[in-house]
Scaffold this active site. Structure first.
Site: not given
Length: 506
Positions: A292, A339, A392
Site C-alpha cells: 500500500d 499501489e 477505498d
C-alpha cells in the site's frame, strides 16, 4: 505469477458469511474458494491481516507481523480439542448477517482463546516453540501485548518506566511470562488456521494476494521495540513528524494518518533488515503482496506532528531502489504489486519502472471527460493490475449513482452503453457489466473485481471511505448471496478474455 492473463476477486475475511459475528477461517471461506475457482478466477485478494485499530482498520496496526485473532475459527478450536461445543456456541452471533460486529467478536473470541490456552498439551506447546523459532517477530509481539495488559491497555509511552523502554521491559519478561505465552499461542492458532485455508485455495489453483500497509501505528510493537528506526524523540517518546497525504481525490484536507515516519537513514545503516523481515513474512503468508502507498518509497508526505490536517507538510525523498535492490538480493523476482495511486511525479514513475513491479489502474478514476487518464482501459499496459474498484472506492453501481452527469455519460459512452436506463437490472445491471467487461478486455495481465461489484451492490455495501473514521470495515454478506452470484457470466467472462488459468500452472 502476475505475468499471465488472469483475474481475481477482492473479498476480505471480515466480510465472509458465518455464525460468529465476523468472517473467520472456516468452511464458508473454503466454499467461497470453490465458487471463484469454478468461475475461472486465478486470484483471491484479501486486505491486511494485521490486528486492527479502534476504527476497525488494519492500516494503523499495533503489529506489522501479527494476525487478527478475530479471524480465528471457533470450530477449529473444537476440532483441536481446545474448546467445547458449548464454548463455541457462546461465540455464535444473533445479530445482522450483513454487518461485522467487531465488539461482539472481540469479547467472545478472546474469552474462548483464553480457555483454549489452558488446555494445550505438550505436543501443541512444542509446536508453538517451533513456530516462535520460525517467526522471530513473535517474541517481541507477545511481550508487548503482555506488557500492555500489565499497564491497563495504555499506549506504550504511558507505561511504567521499566516497561516503556524496550530493553528494560525484555529483561522483566519473567514477571508476566504466562501472559506472553498466551499471545504466542494466539498467533500460532491464527497462522495454523490461515495456512490450512491458503493450502486449500492453492490446491484449487487460486493464489492469494495479500496487502501490506506501508506504515505502522505509533502504539505498536514495531515502534516500541525499534525506536531508532522511526522519527521519534527519544526523550519525550513522541513522534516528530507523521504520515499522510496532501489533498486529493478522496479528501479536500488530505488524509492525516498520524503514523510515525521511518528513519530511512537508520534503516539503510542496518541494511533494511526490518523491511526484509517484514516482506519475507508477507511472502510466506501470501502468494503475492500488494504494498500500500508504494509512492512513499520514492517520496512521502511528511506532516508536523502537531498539525490538525494534512494540508501542511512537505515531500521528502524515500529510499527508492536502494531498498528494493536489497529486497531482490534476498527475494529474487519477489511477486509484489505496487499501489501507485494518488498524486505522484516522475520519481514514482521511475521507481515503478526500475523495480519492474506492476502498478494499479482503477477504472473509476479514468472516467474524466476532459482527460486521457492512464486509468482508462485503453491506456493499460500488460504489467499492471486493473481494478473495477478497490476497498477505498465506492461500489461500481454506487459510483454511477453519485458521479456527475458528465462523468456518468462519458463512462457509459466509453463502454458502449446507450440509453438512460443505466440504473436498472439489479445485480445483472447492463451498465455495470459493460464497465466490468471493459476492464476485462484491457491489456492488463490481471483484472480484479470486488465481491460487492460481482453482486451489483450499491453504496451501502462500500467497505471504506478514506478520511472518515467511523462506520467503515463493516460490510458482510451471506452464503446465499455468494451462491446467487451469476457464476456462468463470470466463467464466460474469464474464458472470453483469456483470463482463465490456474495460478500454479507451469
Amino acid at each position: 505469477m502476475l505475468k499471465q492473463r488472469g483475474a481475481g476477486v477482492l473479498f476480505h475475511i471480515s466480510s465472509m458469511p458465518g455464525e460468529y459475528g465476523i468472517g473467520v477461517f472456516g468452511n464458508e471461506a473454503r466454499h467461497f474458494v470453490d465458487k471463484i475457482s469454478d468461475m475461472g478466477f486465478t486470484y483471491w485478494q484479501v486486505l491486511p491481516f494485521n490486528p486492527i485499530d479502534s476504527a476497525n482498520s488494519p492500516y494503523c496496526s499495533p503489529s506489522a507481523f501479527a494476525g487478527n485473532y478475530l479471524f480465528i475459527n471457533p470450530r477449529g478450536l473444537v476440532e483441536m480439542g481446545l474448546a467445547t461445543e458449548d464454548e463455541a456456541r457462546e461465540n455464535v452471533y444473533h445479530g445482522s448477517p450483513y454487518t461485522a460486529d467487531y465488539e461482539f467478536a472481540a469479547e467472545k473470541r478472546l474469552a474462548l482463546l483464553k480457555s483454549a490456552f489452558l488446555r494445550i498439551d505438550e505436543r501443541i506447546a512444542q509446536e508453538i516453540k517451533d513456530f516462535e523459532l520460525d517467526n522471530p517477530w513473535l517474541t517481541d509481539y507477545a511481550v508487548y501485548m503482555a506488557a500492555k495488559e500489565e499497564n491497563g491497555g495504555k499506549p506504550w509511552w504511558e507505561w511504567k518506566p521499566e516497561h516503556s523502554h524496550y530493553y528494560t521491559c525484555i529483561k522483566d519478561i519473567f514477571s508476566f511470562e504466562e501472559k506472553a505465552a498466551f499471545w504466542k499461542f494466539v498467533q500460532f492458532i491464527f497462522f495454523k488456521q490461515w495456512f490450512d485455508l491458503k493450502a486449500y485455495a492453492n490446491k484449487k489453483g487460486v493464489a492469494i494476494i495479500g496487502d501490506m500497509p506501508i506504515y505502522v501505528a505509533m502504539d505498536s510493537v514495531d515502534v516500541w521495540s525499534n525506536l531508532p528506526l522511526f522519527e521519534i524523540d527519544p526523550k519525550t517518546l513522541r513522534a516528530k513528524k507523521v504520515a499522510g497525504v496532501p489533498p486529493d481525490y478522496f479528501s479536500e484536507d488530505g488524509q492525516l494518518w498520524g503514523n510515525p515516519i521511518y528513519s530511512w537513514k537508520t534503516m539503510k545503516k542496518e541494511g533494511y533488515q526490518w523491511w526484509l523481515s517484514r516482506i519475507g513474512t508477507a511472502l510466506k503468508t501470501y502468494d503475492v503482496v500488494r504494498i500500500d502507498h508504494f509512492r512513499a518509497f520514492a517520496s512521502y508526505w511528511e506532516i508536523p506532528a502537531e498539525s490538525e490536517t494534512a494540508k501542511v507538510g512537505e515531500w521528502k525523498k524515500g529510499p527508492g531502489m536502494d531498498l528494493f535492490n536489497a529486497v531482490f538480493e534476498k527475494y529474487p523476482e519477489a511477486p509484489i504489486i505496487a499501489e501507485d495511486l494518488g498524486i505522484f511525479g516522475e520519481d514514482v514513475v521511475k521507481l515503478l519502472k526500475d523495480s519492474g513491479f506492476p502498478g494499479m489502474k482503477v477504472v473509476q478514476f479514468g472516467f474524466d471527460p476532459n482527460s486521457d487518464s492512464s486509468h482508462m482501459p485503453h491506456n493499460a499496459v500488460p504489467n499492471s493490475i486493473n481494478y473495477v474498484g478497490t476497498h477505498d472506492n465506492n461500489t461500481l453501481l454506487g459510483w454511477l449513482w453519485e458521479a456527475s452527469e458528465a462523468e456518468r455519460r462519458f463512462a457509459l459512452d466509453y463502454v458502449g452503453f446507450a440509453g438512460d436506463n443505466w440504473g436498472e437490472g439489479g445485480y445483472r445491471s447492463a451498465s455495470c457489466r459493460k464497465i466490468i467487461e471493459c476492464v476485462w478486455r484491457s491489456a492488463s495481465n490481471v483484472a480484479i473485481i470486488a465481491l460487492q461489484d460481482m453482486c451489483g451492490f450499491g453504496a451501502d455495501a462500500r467497505m471504506n471511505i478514506p478520511g472518515v473514521p467511523d462506520s467503515n470495515w463493516r460490510f458482510r454478506t451471506t452464503m446465499d448471496t455468494i451462491d446467487n452470484i451469476d457464476a456462468d457470466y463470470f466463467k464466460k467472462l474469464n474464458a472470453t478474455f483469456r483470463r482463465m488459468y490456474s495460478a500454479f500452472e507451469k
